[in-house]
Enzyme design. Structure first.
Site, short mmCIF file in Angstrom:
data_model
loop_
_atom_site.label_atom_id
_atom_site.label_comp_id
_atom_site.label_asym_id
_atom_site.label_seq_id
_atom_site.Cartn_x
_atom_site.Cartn_y
_atom_site.Cartn_z
CB THR A 191 29.76 30.73 46.55
OG1 THR A 191 28.54 30.06 46.26
CG2 THR A 191 30.25 31.49 45.34
CG HIS B 106 37.63 47.95 39.33
ND1 HIS B 106 38.84 48.56 39.51
CD2 HIS B 106 37.74 47.26 38.16
CE1 HIS B 106 39.64 48.30 38.51
NE2 HIS B 106 38.99 47.49 37.67
#
Length: 196
Positions: free
Chosen positions: A115, A167
């Site tokens: 992006t 994560h």
């Protein structure tokens, strides 16, 4: 960004004449991202239920701003595309997004997203994951900054990158290694051209 800007300036007219599309930054970023994903496959994976699925293809979501908000169409098999193919693909998806003619299939199945908030003037932001993907790279505005090179202060065009990641799959070492691989590819694009 000096090297890429110099390459663009040197070849933009010949590139557009030959390929019928402008040479932008997104194709360089897409190539650098794919090269980094090949080195760090955890960022090209997803969690499905209790399973981790590692993807062996590179379908990049490319965020596009429209009058109704941001959409993320998917450019398929980016690893097989040339810079011109990437520019044409992104251009076509962007036009369809702005025209409101994207199909549901064109909005699904991405393995990683890029992006570019820099086109809106963003200097730094934190992109939000496009689930079920586990990584998204945010690019920001290119600004001249003072840098120390060989003991001298020089002005160089710089861009901040921001990586958000899940994560549960990706640890900090992998995330930083990925960012360094992208940075290395952008600072020396011959690396991904030569696949080294």
């Amino acid at each position: 960004m000096s090297t890429i800007m110099n390459v663009r300036n040197a070849y933009k007219d010949a590139f557009e004449k030959r390929h019928g599309v402008k040479l932008g930054f997104m194709s360089f970023f897409a190539k650098a991202v794919v090269a980094a994903l090949k080195d760090i496959p955890a960022l090209n994976a997803e969690i499905e239920g209790g399973d981790i699925i590692y993807k062996n293809h590179y379908d990049l979501g490319v965020a596009v701003g429209t009058e109704k908000g941001l959409v993320v169409p998917v450019l398929r098999d980016v690893d097989t595309l040339s810079l011109a193919g990437i520019e044409k693909g992104i251009g076509a998806l962007g036009k369809q997004a702005r025209d409101g003619t994207l199909s549901l299939d064109q909005l699904q199945g991405g393995t990683f997203t890029i992006t570019n908030g820099g086109i809106y003037g963003s200097l730094m932001s934190t992109p939000i994951l496009n689930m079920p993907q586990v990584g998204i790279l945010g690019m920001h505005a290119i600004k001249d900054r003072a840098m120390v090179v060989n003991g001298q202060v020089v002005v160089r065009p710089m861009m901040y990158l921001a990586l958000s990641y899940d994560h549960r799959i990706v640890d900090g070492k992998e995330a930083v290694t990925f960012l360094v691989r992208v940075k290395d590819g952008l600072e020396d694009p011959q690396r991904f051209v030569l696949e080294v």
